[in-house]
Design a protein around this motif. Structure first.
Motif, PDB file in Angstrom:
ATOM      1  N   TYR A 169      -6.434   3.641  -8.759  1.00  0.00           N
ATOM      2  CA  TYR A 169      -6.341   4.767  -7.832  1.00  0.00           C
ATOM      3  C   TYR A 169      -6.532   4.298  -6.386  1.00  0.00           C
ATOM      4  CZ  TYR A 169     -11.358   4.350  -8.585  1.00  0.00           C
ATOM      5  OH  TYR A 169     -12.621   3.853  -8.696  1.00  0.00           O
ATOM      6  N   HIS A 170      -6.524   2.953  -6.219  1.00  0.00           N
ATOM      7  CA  HIS A 170      -6.537   2.372  -4.882  1.00  0.00           C
ATOM      8  C   HIS A 170      -5.095   1.982  -4.552  1.00  0.00           C
ATOM      9  CE1 HIS A 170      -7.417  -0.944  -1.881  1.00  0.00           C
ATOM     10  NE2 HIS A 170      -7.967   0.127  -1.355  1.00  0.00           N
ATOM     11  N   THR A 171      -4.591   2.504  -3.456  1.00  0.00           N
ATOM     12  CA  THR A 171      -3.153   2.371  -3.162  1.00  0.00           C
ATOM     13  C   THR A 171      -2.697   0.912  -3.120  1.00  0.00           C
ATOM     14  OG1 THR A 171      -3.654   2.554  -0.816  1.00  0.00           O
ATOM     15  CG2 THR A 171      -2.973   4.568  -1.924  1.00  0.00           C
ATOM     16  N   LEU A 172      -3.500   0.053  -2.465  1.00  0.00           N
ATOM     17  CA  LEU A 172      -3.073  -1.343  -2.334  1.00  0.00           C
ATOM     18  C   LEU A 172      -3.130  -2.080  -3.680  1.00  0.00           C
ATOM     19  CD1 LEU A 172      -2.124  -3.586  -0.431  1.00  0.00           C
ATOM     20  CD2 LEU A 172      -4.506  -4.182  -0.038  1.00  0.00           C
ATOM     21  N   GLN A 209      -9.223   0.226 -11.054  1.00  0.00           N
ATOM     22  CA  GLN A 209      -9.053   0.510  -9.616  1.00  0.00           C
ATOM     23  C   GLN A 209      -7.602   0.837  -9.260  1.00  0.00           C
ATOM     24  OE1 GLN A 209     -10.907  -2.641  -7.329  1.00  0.00           O
ATOM     25  NE2 GLN A 209     -12.936  -1.905  -7.872  1.00  0.00           N
ATOM     26  N   TYR A 229      -8.359   8.436 -14.268  1.00  0.00           N
ATOM     27  CA  TYR A 229      -9.478   8.441 -13.326  1.00  0.00           C
ATOM     28  C   TYR A 229     -10.775   8.866 -14.001  1.00  0.00           C
ATOM     29  CZ  TYR A 229     -11.848   9.577  -8.892  1.00  0.00           C
ATOM     30  OH  TYR A 229     -12.714   9.639  -7.842  1.00  0.00           O
ATOM     31  N   SER A 230     -10.657   9.680 -15.039  1.00  0.00           N
ATOM     32  CA  SER A 230     -11.865  10.184 -15.699  1.00  0.00           C
ATOM     33  C   SER A 230     -12.371   9.236 -16.781  1.00  0.00           C
ATOM     34  CB  SER A 230     -11.598  11.576 -16.283  1.00  0.00           C
ATOM     35  OG  SER A 230     -10.567  11.474 -17.242  1.00  0.00           O
ATOM     36  N   THR A 231     -11.684   8.098 -16.988  1.00  0.00           N
ATOM     37  CA  THR A 231     -12.163   7.143 -17.992  1.00  0.00           C
ATOM     38  C   THR A 231     -12.776   5.912 -17.317  1.00  0.00           C
ATOM     39  OG1 THR A 231     -10.082   5.952 -18.055  1.00  0.00           O
ATOM     40  CG2 THR A 231     -10.305   7.798 -19.579  1.00  0.00           C
ATOM     41  N   GLU A 285       0.847   4.226  -2.612  1.00  0.00           N
ATOM     42  CA  GLU A 285       0.678   5.600  -2.110  1.00  0.00           C
ATOM     43  C   GLU A 285       1.731   6.531  -2.733  1.00  0.00           C
ATOM     44  OE1 GLU A 285      -1.544   6.210   0.822  1.00  0.00           O
ATOM     45  OE2 GLU A 285      -1.274   8.343   0.388  1.00  0.00           O
ATOM     46  N   ALA A 315       0.849  -1.204   0.000  1.00  0.00           N
ATOM     47  CA  ALA A 315       0.000   0.000   0.000  1.00  0.00           C
ATOM     48  C   ALA A 315       0.883   1.251   0.000  1.00  0.00           C
ATOM     49  CB  ALA A 315      -0.913   0.015   1.208  1.00  0.00           C
ATOM     50  N   GLN A 359     -11.413   3.632 -14.162  1.00  0.00           N
ATOM     51  CA  GLN A 359     -12.184   3.347 -12.956  1.00  0.00           C
ATOM     52  C   GLN A 359     -12.258   1.851 -12.697  1.00  0.00           C
ATOM     53  OE1 GLN A 359     -13.527   5.394 -10.673  1.00  0.00           O
ATOM     54  NE2 GLN A 359     -12.460   7.047 -11.729  1.00  0.00           N
ATOM     55  N   LEU A 360     -12.465   1.069 -13.785  1.00  0.00           N
ATOM     56  CA  LEU A 360     -12.557  -0.388 -13.622  1.00  0.00           C
ATOM     57  C   LEU A 360     -11.229  -0.982 -13.159  1.00  0.00           C
ATOM     58  CD1 LEU A 360     -14.713  -1.357 -16.736  1.00  0.00           C
ATOM     59  CD2 LEU A 360     -15.375  -1.593 -14.337  1.00  0.00           C
ATOM     60  N   LEU A 402       0.996   7.027  -6.485  1.00  0.00           N
ATOM     61  CA  LEU A 402      -0.184   7.862  -6.753  1.00  0.00           C
ATOM     62  C   LEU A 402       0.012   9.304  -6.295  1.00  0.00           C
ATOM     63  CD1 LEU A 402      -2.988   5.332  -5.802  1.00  0.00           C
ATOM     64  CD2 LEU A 402      -2.608   6.300  -8.053  1.00  0.00           C
ATOM     65  N   TRP A 429      -2.703  10.095 -13.819  1.00  0.00           N
ATOM     66  CA  TRP A 429      -3.752   9.446 -13.003  1.00  0.00           C
ATOM     67  C   TRP A 429      -5.078  10.183 -13.140  1.00  0.00           C
ATOM     68  CZ3 TRP A 429      -2.125   4.969 -12.392  1.00  0.00           C
ATOM     69  CH2 TRP A 429      -0.848   4.665 -11.941  1.00  0.00           C
ATOM     70  N   THR A 430      -5.000  11.512 -13.256  1.00  0.00           N
ATOM     71  CA  THR A 430      -6.231  12.301 -13.403  1.00  0.00           C
ATOM     72  C   THR A 430      -6.955  11.918 -14.686  1.00  0.00           C
ATOM     73  OG1 THR A 430      -5.124  14.102 -12.271  1.00  0.00           O
ATOM     74  CG2 THR A 430      -7.151  14.669 -13.399  1.00  0.00           C
TER      75      THR A 430
END
Lengths: 167, 584
Positions: free
Chosen positions: A107-110, A105, A96-98, A80, A76, A102-103, A83, A92-93
């Motif tokens: 942008y999840h640290t772990l 994931q 994140y907008s696509t 971190e 993690a 999003q699928l 990111l 990442w921005t």
């Protein structure tokens, strides 16, 4: 237990060392990363569609799931730091907008940290496990087969029956 | 290539994925229920029960049936209970982990309902003392006069202190200035010198000129001394203006204190000063709780949700938001209609923009209740808004309730006093503001057409009960303070005054003795202090008289006597000159 027996059988069979090595490696990735995610579906597709040894994959998955519990904080932390890296924020921005972003994931640290960590470890494990399989077959398997007790067991009806049931 | 690809594996892949998808879809209601329970439990800190969950795919919506949120402060009751909660959720933002609800409908919402079994509490709320824990004391052990005097903030004591302070402030300066005033000898010396100058027969103009110069010198000295007198008089005036009213206040204070304390000596200080809270506090607190439910329940819940997003275990990872172009908050209920059930009546409230990220949407959550006449009340209007910020909650709320019918409400059930409100009409209006979690506000609760039934078990509580039984109307002023989630309500009314009068009307021999003792002690306190201050004040007045006399004397010396002597000498010289010129 069944997976261990099948793995031993695969090790002792003429299955390609690369198939076994890929099984270990992909199992390691599956075990270290969180199960829910797009990467898991892709991994499953790769494992099933390509000739990867399933026993090695399942065994490594179970084994590295235990390691994941201990390595959670480290992985993690890796996520971190990636990111929160300012130079990567625009990337990442955008991701994140696509929908795909999003699928993923990522942008999840772990999720990101464990995937990056396991991918970095993959080449090492892939080559190491391939060498170990070859070495096992060349040295250990030959040595084991030479043991008289093993030769005796292999010669029994019970072993033949066991072999038949296993196939 | 054939060696690499495992075609049956492709089929296996689709079978596995298909099976997992089927499991998710078949048990979707179960997963939603599980997720909702977990999320709400994390937000409220107590057990949440949902009886049933239903969903529709087009448009995507979820309905929760039989929702119960355990009150963490009282696990055997529900903080909130709703029959049905339905929500229409936008699907595409869900992929962005954003819950955007176009329309939320809650029906059959009730507060404080009893649970079938006590709910589990996961996060202990801050302990707050209940007003019902207060017990009425026995009247048989009346407080002593000294105890009452020691505990009560007396005007006499304060007046003594302020008078002493004022006196100490001026005393030293005035004494020093008085000591430095020109002596009587010096003044008589001036007088003598002026007499000498004025009575001398000047033979020639040179002598006259010398006398005039000497007079001018003397005049300067007198002026300088007069300035010292003036300065002293100014200080004296200031001291008089300061001390005079304070002395008058001190003289009046014992009478005022006696009026205030006599009911306490006749009864019990604690019981009388807090009787409004003891009798009405708990019920009025509940009423206020309904009025402040939006801020006291929903706002902390949303705030907890926000904190929950921030405080995740590091090992489990955390979700990092990147500034996406959609500008959507994590949770946003655009429109909500909430129907509250209360005594067979439905109160409909409308809400806009419920979220905990108001900075993203740029406007506060707004709520409104406008209920026309019903069988229970004449009108109910409530409106407010809140905005959750990193620094805390900013909010405001106003309400206006008219003619709410009350019937058979138990107010106090204690050994020494029990009271019940048989019937009455309640009207209330108030306003509260929240600035960075700090709550401030006032509310007025008017009770009219009252019929009370109260019984007391000792002398004091019998008088309280009698006062309550005779009461036909009452205005309770509520002060709201504290912080969101931990509101501090205080109540006051003229009930304390009514009760004090009732206690005095029922005064006995023992109490009368105490009252006389109280009057005597207050008077002696005042006399003790007044004796010293008054004599000092009189001394100042004497000084003033003396100084006035000396100043008049100086003034006379300066103006009248020397001017006359010079004029006389001028006339003589003029006559001599005329004689020489015209030979007379």
């Amino acid at each position: 237990m069944g997976a261990i027996v099948k793995l031993l059988k695969a090790l002792n069979s003429d299955a390609s060392p690369w198939q076994l090595a890929w099984g270990f490696t992909l199992g390691m990735v599956m075990g270290l990363t969180p199960m829910l995610g797009l990467h898991s579906v892709i991994l499953l597709f790769v494992v099933l569609f390509f000739r990867v040894n399933l026993s090695a994959f399942l065994l490594a998955w179970a084994l590295f799931s235990l390691f994941a519990l201990a390595l959670g904080s480290v992985m993690a932390g890796v996520g971190e730091s990636i990111l929160s890296n300012q130079s990567l924020v625009p990337f990442w921005t955008q991701l994140y907008s696509t929908t795909l972003g999003q699928l993923s994931q990522f942008y999840h640290t772990l999720t990101l940290g464990s995937l990056v960590f396991s991918l970095i470890c993959s080449p090492v494990l892939l080559i190491a496990s391939k060498i170990l399989v070859v070495q096992y077959r060349a040295k250990v398997m030959v040595w084991v087969n030479k043991i008289k007790l093993v030769q005796f067991i292999k010669g029994t009806n019970f072993y033949r029956l066991y072999q038949a049931l296993g196939e | 290539m054939k060696n690499i690809i495992r075609w049956p594996g492709l089929i296996a892949f689709f079978v596995v994925v298909g099976l997992i998808s089927a499991l998710v879809i078949l048990f979707l209601d179960f997963w939603i229920k599980l997720a909702a329970q977990k999320g709400l439990e994390a937000a409220t800190g107590a057990e949440v029960n949902i009886s049933q969950v239903e969903h529709t795919f087009s448009p995507f919506g979820v309905s929760f049936i039989g929702v119960q949120l355990t009150d963490p402060k009282s696990p055997s009751t529900n903080q909130l209970e709703a029959q049905v909660i339905s929500a229409n959720i936008e699907l595409s933002p869900l992929l962005l982990r954003k819950v955007i609800i176009d329309q939320l409908t809650m029906t059959g919402v009730q507060f404080g309902t009893t649970r079938n079994s006590a709910g589990q509490v996961y996060r202990q709320p801050d302990d707050s003392e209940s007003v019902s824990s207060s017990l009425f004391p026995d009247a048989k052990d009346l407080p002593s006069v000294d105890e009452v005097l020691a505990k009560s903030p007396l005007k006499t004591t304060k007046a003594i202190e302020t008078t002493q302070q004022a006196y100490e402030q001026h005393k030293d300066k005035l004494s020093e200035q008085y000591a430095n005033l020109p002596s009587k000898d010096k003044l008589s010396d001036y007088k003598k010198r002026i007499e000498v100058l004025s009575k001398t027969d000047y033979k020639n103009p040179a002598d006259l000129l010398a006398a005039k110069e000497e007079f001018e010198k003397l005049k300067q000295e007198i002026k300088a001394d007069k300035a010292v007198f003036n300065e002293f008089k100014e200080s004296l005036q200031t001291a008089k203006q300061d001390l005079g009213p304070k002395l008058a206040q001190l003289k009046a204070a014992p009478g005022q204190d006696y009026e205030q304390l006599k009911s306490l000596v006749a009864g019990d200080a604690g019981a009388i000063s807090d009787v409004t809270t003891m009798v009405f506090g708990e019920t009025a607190g509940e009423w206020s709780g309904y009025a402040l439910a939006a801020l006291d329940i929903l706002a902390p819940m949303l705030k907890n949700k926000e904190q929950q997003q921030q405080e995740v275990v590091i090992a489990e990872g955390r979700w990092i938001s990147f500034g996406d172009t959609s500008g959507l908050p994590e949770l946003w209920i655009k429109q909500a209609d909430i129907s509250l059930s209360w005594q067979q009546e439905q109160i409909l409230s409308t809400w806009q923009d419920i979220t905990y990220q108001h900075d993203i949407i740029g406007r506060p959550t707004v709520f409104k209740v406008d209920s026309s006449a019903s069988s229970l009340w004449q009108s109910l209007k409530l409106n407010g808004d809140f905005w959750l910020k990193d620094s805390g909650i900013n909010a405001q709320q106003k309400w206006q309730l008219a003619g709410l019918k009350l019937q058979d409400i138990s107010l106090v059930e204690q050994d020494k006093l029990s009271s019940k409100l048989l019937k009455g009409l309640l009207s209330s209006n108030g306003e509260i503001k929240v600035n960075q979690n700090a709550v401030s506000g006032d509310a007025a609760i008017n009770l009219a057409e009252l019929a009370m039934q109260a019984t007391g078990e000792n002398k004091l509580t019998r008088i309280i009960a009698q006062t309550l039984n005779q009461m036909q109307q009452l205005q309770i002023n509520t002060n709201v303070a504290g912080a969101i989630g931990d509101l501090d309500l205080s109540f006051s009314s003229d009930l304390n005054k009514q009760l004090g009068s009732a206690l005095l009307a029922n005064i006995g021999k023992e109490e009368q003795g105490k009252l006389d003792e109280l009057k005597q002690k207050l008077d002696s306190q005042m006399q003790g202090a007044l004796g010293t201050q008054d004599s000092q004040y009189s001394e100042w007045l004497d000084w003033e008289k003396l100084v006035d006399g000396d100043m008049n004397s100086l003034e006379d010396m300066l103006n009248a006597k020397m001017t006359g002597a010079l004029d006389k000498k001028k006339d003589e010289l003029k006559d001599k000159l005329k004689g020489k010129l015209f030979g007379n």
